[in-house]
Design a protein around this motif. Structure first.
Motif, PDB file in Angstrom:
ATOM      1  N   THR A 288      -6.456  -5.155 -22.473  1.00  0.00           N
ATOM      2  CA  THR A 288      -7.277  -4.362 -23.258  1.00  0.00           C
ATOM      3  C   THR A 288      -7.801  -5.019 -24.611  1.00  0.00           C
ATOM      4  N   TYR A 289      -6.893  -5.773 -25.128  1.00  0.00           N
ATOM      5  CA  TYR A 289      -7.222  -6.669 -26.174  1.00  0.00           C
ATOM      6  C   TYR A 289      -8.176  -7.581 -26.066  1.00  0.00           C
ATOM      7  N   ILE A 290      -7.946  -8.336 -25.157  1.00  0.00           N
ATOM      8  CA  ILE A 290      -8.785  -9.396 -24.775  1.00  0.00           C
ATOM      9  C   ILE A 290     -10.123  -8.864 -24.342  1.00  0.00           C
ATOM     10  N   ALA A 291     -10.171  -7.915 -23.631  1.00  0.00           N
ATOM     11  CA  ALA A 291     -11.519  -7.272 -22.998  1.00  0.00           C
ATOM     12  C   ALA A 291     -12.350  -6.996 -24.438  1.00  0.00           C
ATOM     13  N   TRP A 292     -11.584  -6.296 -25.303  1.00  0.00           N
ATOM     14  CA  TRP A 292     -12.459  -6.073 -26.581  1.00  0.00           C
ATOM     15  C   TRP A 292     -12.903  -7.185 -27.315  1.00  0.00           C
ATOM     16  N   LEU A 293     -12.127  -8.167 -27.322  1.00  0.00           N
ATOM     17  CA  LEU A 293     -12.698  -9.489 -28.158  1.00  0.00           C
ATOM     18  C   LEU A 293     -13.877 -10.016 -27.314  1.00  0.00           C
TER      19      LEU A 293
ATOM     20  N   ILE B 164     -13.729   0.654 -29.206  1.00  0.00           N
ATOM     21  CA  ILE B 164     -12.518   1.060 -29.767  1.00  0.00           C
ATOM     22  C   ILE B 164     -11.350  -0.046 -29.579  1.00  0.00           C
ATOM     23  N   ARG B 165     -10.487  -0.386 -30.538  1.00  0.00           N
ATOM     24  CA  ARG B 165      -9.697  -1.306 -30.507  1.00  0.00           C
ATOM     25  C   ARG B 165      -8.353  -0.508 -30.240  1.00  0.00           C
ATOM     26  N   TYR B 166      -7.678  -0.579 -28.851  1.00  0.00           N
ATOM     27  CA  TYR B 166      -6.704   0.423 -28.434  1.00  0.00           C
ATOM     28  C   TYR B 166      -5.381  -0.381 -28.776  1.00  0.00           C
ATOM     29  N   CYS B 167      -4.477   0.577 -29.040  1.00  0.00           N
ATOM     30  CA  CYS B 167      -2.912   0.184 -29.516  1.00  0.00           C
ATOM     31  C   CYS B 167      -2.555  -0.309 -27.929  1.00  0.00           C
ATOM     32  N   ILE B 168      -1.856  -1.398 -27.857  1.00  0.00           N
ATOM     33  CA  ILE B 168      -1.274  -1.830 -26.539  1.00  0.00           C
ATOM     34  C   ILE B 168       0.220  -1.789 -26.472  1.00  0.00           C
ATOM     35  N   GLY B 169       0.904  -0.858 -27.626  1.00  0.00           N
ATOM     36  CA  GLY B 169       2.170  -0.742 -27.764  1.00  0.00           C
ATOM     37  C   GLY B 169       3.210  -1.667 -27.668  1.00  0.00           C
ATOM     38  N   CYS B 170       2.763  -2.859 -28.218  1.00  0.00           N
ATOM     39  CA  CYS B 170       3.526  -4.047 -28.337  1.00  0.00           C
ATOM     40  C   CYS B 170       4.961  -3.781 -29.214  1.00  0.00           C
TER      41      CYS B 170
ATOM     42  N   ASP C 224      -7.172   0.837 -34.694  1.00  0.00           N
ATOM     43  CA  ASP C 224      -8.690   1.014 -35.013  1.00  0.00           C
ATOM     44  C   ASP C 224      -8.647   2.252 -35.766  1.00  0.00           C
ATOM     45  N   PRO C 225      -8.775   1.873 -37.145  1.00  0.00           N
ATOM     46  CA  PRO C 225      -8.762   3.267 -38.013  1.00  0.00           C
ATOM     47  C   PRO C 225     -10.318   3.833 -37.883  1.00  0.00           C
ATOM     48  N   TYR C 226     -11.312   3.360 -37.259  1.00  0.00           N
ATOM     49  CA  TYR C 226     -12.555   3.800 -36.836  1.00  0.00           C
ATOM     50  C   TYR C 226     -12.599   4.515 -35.577  1.00  0.00           C
ATOM     51  N   LEU C 227     -11.332   5.004 -34.844  1.00  0.00           N
ATOM     52  CA  LEU C 227     -11.253   5.459 -33.556  1.00  0.00           C
ATOM     53  C   LEU C 227     -12.238   6.743 -33.520  1.00  0.00           C
ATOM     54  N   PRO C 228     -12.040   7.705 -34.372  1.00  0.00           N
ATOM     55  CA  PRO C 228     -12.650   8.865 -34.222  1.00  0.00           C
ATOM     56  C   PRO C 228     -14.210   8.765 -34.280  1.00  0.00           C
TER      57      PRO C 228
ATOM     58  N   GLY D  60      12.070  -5.845 -42.744  1.00  0.00           N
ATOM     59  CA  GLY D  60      11.868  -5.650 -44.282  1.00  0.00           C
ATOM     60  C   GLY D  60      10.523  -6.021 -44.682  1.00  0.00           C
ATOM     61  N   GLU D  61       9.678  -6.217 -43.866  1.00  0.00           N
ATOM     62  CA  GLU D  61       8.282  -6.642 -44.449  1.00  0.00           C
ATOM     63  C   GLU D  61       7.138  -5.533 -44.127  1.00  0.00           C
ATOM     64  N   ALA D  62       6.028  -6.008 -44.661  1.00  0.00           N
ATOM     65  CA  ALA D  62       4.803  -4.781 -44.472  1.00  0.00           C
ATOM     66  C   ALA D  62       4.382  -4.892 -43.330  1.00  0.00           C
ATOM     67  N   VAL D  63       3.824  -3.607 -42.865  1.00  0.00           N
ATOM     68  CA  VAL D  63       3.202  -3.376 -41.455  1.00  0.00           C
ATOM     69  C   VAL D  63       2.151  -4.254 -41.369  1.00  0.00           C
ATOM     70  N   THR D  64       1.877  -4.826 -40.058  1.00  0.00           N
ATOM     71  CA  THR D  64       0.599  -5.571 -39.475  1.00  0.00           C
ATOM     72  C   THR D  64       0.398  -5.145 -38.087  1.00  0.00           C
ATOM     73  N   CYS D  65      -0.572  -5.769 -37.462  1.00  0.00           N
ATOM     74  CA  CYS D  65      -0.840  -5.181 -36.126  1.00  0.00           C
ATOM     75  C   CYS D  65      -1.829  -6.342 -35.542  1.00  0.00           C
ATOM     76  N   LEU D  66      -0.851  -6.444 -34.341  1.00  0.00           N
ATOM     77  CA  LEU D  66      -1.589  -7.577 -33.422  1.00  0.00           C
ATOM     78  C   LEU D  66      -3.088  -7.551 -33.009  1.00  0.00           C
ATOM     79  N   VAL D  67      -3.319  -6.308 -32.706  1.00  0.00           N
ATOM     80  CA  VAL D  67      -4.617  -6.273 -32.219  1.00  0.00           C
ATOM     81  C   VAL D  67      -5.782  -5.878 -33.413  1.00  0.00           C
ATOM     82  N   ASN D  68      -5.189  -5.593 -34.333  1.00  0.00           N
ATOM     83  CA  ASN D  68      -6.081  -5.383 -35.863  1.00  0.00           C
ATOM     84  C   ASN D  68      -5.443  -6.355 -37.044  1.00  0.00           C
ATOM     85  N   PRO D  69      -5.487  -7.549 -37.007  1.00  0.00           N
ATOM     86  CA  PRO D  69      -5.435  -8.166 -38.169  1.00  0.00           C
ATOM     87  C   PRO D  69      -5.791  -8.034 -39.552  1.00  0.00           C
TER      88      PRO D  69
END
Length: 641
Positions: A434-439, A339-345, A324-328, A356-365
């Motif tokens: 926490t991801y499902i709760a946020w959704l 807040i979309r919290y990191c789940i440490g996956c 979540d880039p808008y956490l602050p 060798g690929e670009a970064v993505t995020c499960l909770v923040n597509p």
């Protein structure tokens, strides 16, 4: 709510508006020549919009052969300055400050990503992950690299950065010189601590000479490398005092080096939150310059408590900023539940990089897509039906509703989350919920009509007269034709995890993949005797090395038996019959749990063929994969309407 988190604090002569830091994280969003792309710039700009006090960019290699990844940013030549000046200009439209991290990857590199040359290091010892045997640097080559650090720092200043961070941690080249784990030299750059620290001392001197006295210099280092023979906090205390003496304006205290067995750098969900804070606290007692702490801190109140206890001056939230880039800004407004919290996956942020690929995020597509996303309301709202409440269906529903469509979501269960709900039950995975709760909270915010316990049919759909139907029904557990598989003592892993069934105390798990092994750990913690049967030569072959190592530790601690290279040919009331290269054997047990994968559940798709409305199929209903893929597919589909 916050006592210190949103107070300003200075690094050198640069005032940072708050204590929240985005640490350097490789994204692979730049060109192979180190040029800043619009994708790279927009990614950082989004964090500035979100209110982060200090943004530290990813590793900028000091020459074209110093990189550890193929598409990292660079300032090893003057031609790269203009693009990175665009980056700093865009960030400076907001209150954030931005520092440039410079580094040399050393042995943590390979010919495929650094221009085809052999990596270099203080000694010829291969990196545990990348495994290329490096060339030992000569003293002339060391001097040349020191000069390159100074030149890169000057280019960063010309590019408009507010400061420099020298990366002396995580097992990269400077860290390699500092540590007897990687440095076996006996000249003036090896041996005693002062010799091993000489390379860093000379780099700081060279950088200072190039950028001037008033330009902030941060140094990031691993307080504990977390490997046998590596540096630990006892030596890092000494290093910290020397760094202040040598002119560093702040210290960024991290941990670890590359390797599956290392809980530093890429701390997975199995590692405690804020586990390195006490390292920063020790360093802070010894120096008068600011100290930044990091590692598995993703809650703003957790961050504030660390500051209040005076254990650090700044809090770095790497993966928290990805999620979540808008956490602050959300935290400062008191809206913590949004807040979309990191789940440490680690699925999108680390494992994509290692592939060798670009970064993505499960909770923040939306991560990495900031440069092309348009959330503006549609001029042609449509009647949308989404079938299936797993990550794919939930993400699709969320974004469709954001864009102004009327969305009705149907799920046959009495809960939302699909298979992701049960995925939160094994040890150390509770944060997945926490991801499902946020959704779910987002669906409420955007007035999505949620219908549970709804096994919807074609006739039901026809009566609702939709414009578009999104089928996100996921997959169904595989039940292969094994003799006795329909017995009363046979259960699916998902039902076991959710507590839908009661099983015995001597359990056989059929399948040693991620689901089977996590179910085994879940049951082992309940003091049950567990045996895993896996057809392949080992368990967890499809799981990343970091998580596999940590999960295996639990299985070992709780003495979970493993029968690998074995196939179950019959299930009986008191056990199973295995077949392997040595013949057959019986394993006793009172319950058998099936964890043999999933097959797409898409019967409804064929029924809807030829309907007057559009039909889209996403997630596990098309091909079984994982939640990272499912959330992205739901997100991408919704953006197109």
């Amino acid at each position: 709510m916050f006592k210190k988190l949103f107070t300003p604090f200075s690094i050198g002569e640069c005032e940072i508006p708050n204590r929240l830091v985005v640490p350097a994280m490789v994204t692979n969003y730049c060109t192979e020549d180190g040029e800043a792309t619009e994708q790279y710039i927009a990614y950082h700009e989004e964090k500035a919009k979100g209110g982060w006090g200090l943004i530290i960019t990813e590793d900028y290699p000091v020459n074209e052969h110093a990189m550890g990844y193929s598409n990292v940013a660079g300032l090893w030549k003057d031609e790269q300055i203009a693009g990175h000046k665009e980056l700093t200009d865009r960030v400076h439209k907001y209150s954030s400050k931005i520092f440039c991290q410079i580094y040399h990857a050393g042995r943590q590199s390979g010919p495929s990503v650094n221009g085809g040359v052999t990596p270099v290091a203080p000694s010829a010892i291969a990196c545990p992950w990348l495994q290329s045997v490096p060339k030992e640097l000569t003293k002339d080559e060391i001097k040349e690299i020191i000069t390159q650090f100074g030149n890169s720092a000057l280019r960063a200043k010309k590019s408009g950065f507010d400061g420099i961070e020298i990366h002396a941690g995580h097992g990269y080249l400077i860290a390699e010189f500092l540590s007897t784990y990687a440095n076996k030299r006996s000249d003036e750059y090896g041996g005693c601590f002062d010799n091993r620290a000489r390379f860093l001392k000379e780099i700081i001197s060279e950088v200072r000479m190039n950028v001037g006295a008033d330009f902030p210099i941060l140094v990031r280092f691993s307080a504990d490398e977390c490997v046998p023979g590596g540096r630990d906090i006892s030596e890092s205390r000494v290093l910290a005092t020397l760094l202040e003496e040598w002119g560093a304006d702040a210290l960024h205290v991290s941990s670890g080096v590359y390797g599956d067995h290392n809980k530093g750098i890429v701390s997975p969900m199995y590692v405690n939150h804020a586990w390195t804070v006490d390292f920063a606290n020790e360093i802070k007692q010894l120096v008068d310059i600011p100290v930044i702490t990091a590692n598995r801190i993703n809650d703003p109140r957790m961050a504030d408590s660390i500051l209040v206890m005076n254990k650090a001056d700044f809090i770095a939230m790497g993966r928290g900023s990805l999620a979540d880039p808008y956490l602050p800004s959300k935290a400062q407004s008191g809206d913590l539940t949004s807040i979309r919290y990191c789940i440490g996956c680690l699925q999108g942020c680390v494992m994509k990089l290692t592939a060798g690929e670009a970064v993505t995020c499960l909770v923040n597509p939306s991560l990495g897509q900031e440069y092309r996303i348009d959330y503006s309301k549609t001029d042609a709202p449509r009647n949308m039906i989404v079938i299936g409440g797993g990550p794919a269906g939930l993400e699709a529903s969320r974004v469709l509703a954001m864009r102004g469509h009327k969305v009705q979501l149907f799920d046959k269960n009495n809960f939302l989350g699909g298979q992701f709900k049960s995925a939160a039950f094994p040890p150390a995975k509770g944060e997945l919920s926490t991801y499902i709760a946020w959704l779910i909270s987002e669906l409420e915010k955007y007035d999505v009509s949620v219908n549970l316990n709804s096994e919807i049919t074609k006739e039901d759909i026809d009566s609702l007269q939709p414009d578009v139907v999104v089928v996100a029904t996921g997959g169904a557990p595989v039940r292969p034709p094994i003799k006795g598989i329909d017995g009363n003592n046979v259960y699916f892993a998902e039902d076991v995890l959710l507590g839908n069934v009661s099983i015995g105390n001597n359990v056989i798990i059929a399948g040693g993949g991620e689901v089977g092994s996590e179910t085994a750990a879940h049951l082992a913690l309940q003091s049950k005797k567990i045996s895993i049967v896996e057809m392949r030569e080992d368990i967890l072959l499809d799981l990343d090395g970091v998580n596999a190592f940590n999960l295996t530790l639990i299985l070992d601690e709780y003495k979970v038996n493993r029968y690998t290279g074995s196939k179950i040919v019959e299930i009986m009331e008191d056990g199973v019959v295995l077949e392997n290269e040595t013949g057959t054997q019986k394993v006793n047990g009172d319950s058998v749990v099936l964890a043999l994968g999933y097959a797409p559940k898409n019967n409804l798709v064929s029924e809807l063929a030829g309907s007057a409305y559009e039909v889209q199929v996403i997630g596990g209903a098309t091909k079984t994969s994982n939640a990272l893929v499912a959330s992205r597919e739901g997100f991408e589909l919704a953006l197109n309407y």
